[in-house]
Design a protein around this motif. Sequence first.
Motif, PDB file in Angstrom:
ATOM      1  N   TRP A  30       0.823  -1.194   0.000  1.00  0.00           N
ATOM      2  CA  TRP A  30       0.000   0.000   0.000  1.00  0.00           C
ATOM      3  C   TRP A  30       0.868   1.259   0.000  1.00  0.00           C
ATOM      4  CZ3 TRP A  30      -1.200   3.490   4.210  1.00  0.00           C
ATOM      5  CH2 TRP A  30      -2.193   4.401   3.881  1.00  0.00           C
ATOM      6  N   LYS A  31       1.909   1.264   0.850  1.00  0.00           N
ATOM      7  CA  LYS A  31       2.747   2.453   0.957  1.00  0.00           C
ATOM      8  C   LYS A  31       4.152   2.071   1.415  1.00  0.00           C
ATOM      9  CE  LYS A  31       2.828   7.021   3.023  1.00  0.00           C
ATOM     10  NZ  LYS A  31       2.230   7.942   3.988  1.00  0.00           N
ATOM     11  N   ILE A  32       5.159   2.648   0.762  1.00  0.00           N
ATOM     12  CA  ILE A  32       6.546   2.478   1.198  1.00  0.00           C
ATOM     13  C   ILE A  32       6.899   3.694   2.033  1.00  0.00           C
ATOM     14  CG2 ILE A  32       8.953   2.294   0.461  1.00  0.00           C
ATOM     15  CD1 ILE A  32       7.906   0.792  -2.027  1.00  0.00           C
ATOM     16  N   GLU A  33       7.335   3.456   3.268  1.00  0.00           N
ATOM     17  CA  GLU A  33       7.568   4.550   4.206  1.00  0.00           C
ATOM     18  C   GLU A  33       9.044   4.889   4.390  1.00  0.00           C
ATOM     19  OE1 GLU A  33       5.290   4.413   7.798  1.00  0.00           O
ATOM     20  OE2 GLU A  33       3.624   5.021   6.512  1.00  0.00           O
ATOM     21  N   ALA A  34       9.936   3.956   4.108  1.00  0.00           N
ATOM     22  CA  ALA A  34      11.371   4.192   4.316  1.00  0.00           C
ATOM     23  C   ALA A  34      12.059   4.380   2.971  1.00  0.00           C
ATOM     24  CB  ALA A  34      11.988   3.019   5.070  1.00  0.00           C
ATOM     25  N   GLN A  35      13.247   4.975   3.011  1.00  0.00           N
ATOM     26  CA  GLN A  35      14.018   5.220   1.794  1.00  0.00           C
ATOM     27  C   GLN A  35      15.367   4.517   1.886  1.00  0.00           C
ATOM     28  OE1 GLN A  35      14.422   9.427   1.323  1.00  0.00           O
ATOM     29  NE2 GLN A  35      12.231   9.796   1.213  1.00  0.00           N
ATOM     30  N   VAL A  36      15.875   4.113   0.730  1.00  0.00           N
ATOM     31  CA  VAL A  36      17.205   3.498   0.674  1.00  0.00           C
ATOM     32  C   VAL A  36      18.208   4.482   1.273  1.00  0.00           C
ATOM     33  CG1 VAL A  36      19.033   2.694  -0.867  1.00  0.00           C
ATOM     34  CG2 VAL A  36      16.660   2.021  -1.289  1.00  0.00           C
ATOM     35  N   GLY A  37      19.086   3.957   2.118  1.00  0.00           N
ATOM     36  CA  GLY A  37      20.088   4.783   2.786  1.00  0.00           C
ATOM     37  C   GLY A  37      19.659   5.231   4.176  1.00  0.00           C
ATOM     38  N   GLN A  38      18.389   5.036   4.499  1.00  0.00           N
ATOM     39  CA  GLN A  38      17.860   5.454   5.793  1.00  0.00           C
ATOM     40  C   GLN A  38      18.315   4.504   6.890  1.00  0.00           C
ATOM     41  OE1 GLN A  38      13.641   6.147   5.668  1.00  0.00           O
ATOM     42  NE2 GLN A  38      13.406   6.014   7.883  1.00  0.00           N
ATOM     43  N   LYS A  39      18.711   5.067   8.051  1.00  0.00           N
ATOM     44  CA  LYS A  39      19.041   4.249   9.212  1.00  0.00           C
ATOM     45  C   LYS A  39      17.741   3.845   9.893  1.00  0.00           C
ATOM     46  CE  LYS A  39      23.551   6.201  10.164  1.00  0.00           C
ATOM     47  NZ  LYS A  39      24.430   6.884  11.139  1.00  0.00           N
ATOM     48  N   LEU A  40      17.653   2.557  10.211  1.00  0.00           N
ATOM     49  CA  LEU A  40      16.447   2.017  10.835  1.00  0.00           C
ATOM     50  C   LEU A  40      16.793   1.352  12.161  1.00  0.00           C
ATOM     51  CD1 LEU A  40      14.956   0.240   7.688  1.00  0.00           C
ATOM     52  CD2 LEU A  40      14.185   2.409   8.663  1.00  0.00           C
ATOM     53  N   ALA A  41      15.875   1.465  13.095  1.00  0.00           N
ATOM     54  CA  ALA A  41      15.977   0.728  14.352  1.00  0.00           C
ATOM     55  C   ALA A  41      15.054  -0.480  14.244  1.00  0.00           C
ATOM     56  CB  ALA A  41      15.566   1.618  15.516  1.00  0.00           C
TER      57      ALA A  41
END
Length: 73
Positions: free
Chosen positions: A15-26
Amino acid sequence: MTIINIKTEITGNIWKIEAQVGQKLAEGDTIMILESMKMEIPVSATEDGVLVEILAEEGATVTEGTVVARIEA
């Protein structure tokens, strides 16, 4: 560094992509949201890291166990 495959837990539509390539995630951060049977199901990071690849696009149909993103941990 280790590459972690992020898989879907259910069949549905992206439905929706919320993160972007290169983004730091926890661990637990939402990468994308699936829609299945009128419910929104988040696909989340399974551990801390950097999002290095998104393998699906909004509107795509995925089945349970599909690798939709990769994180470098």
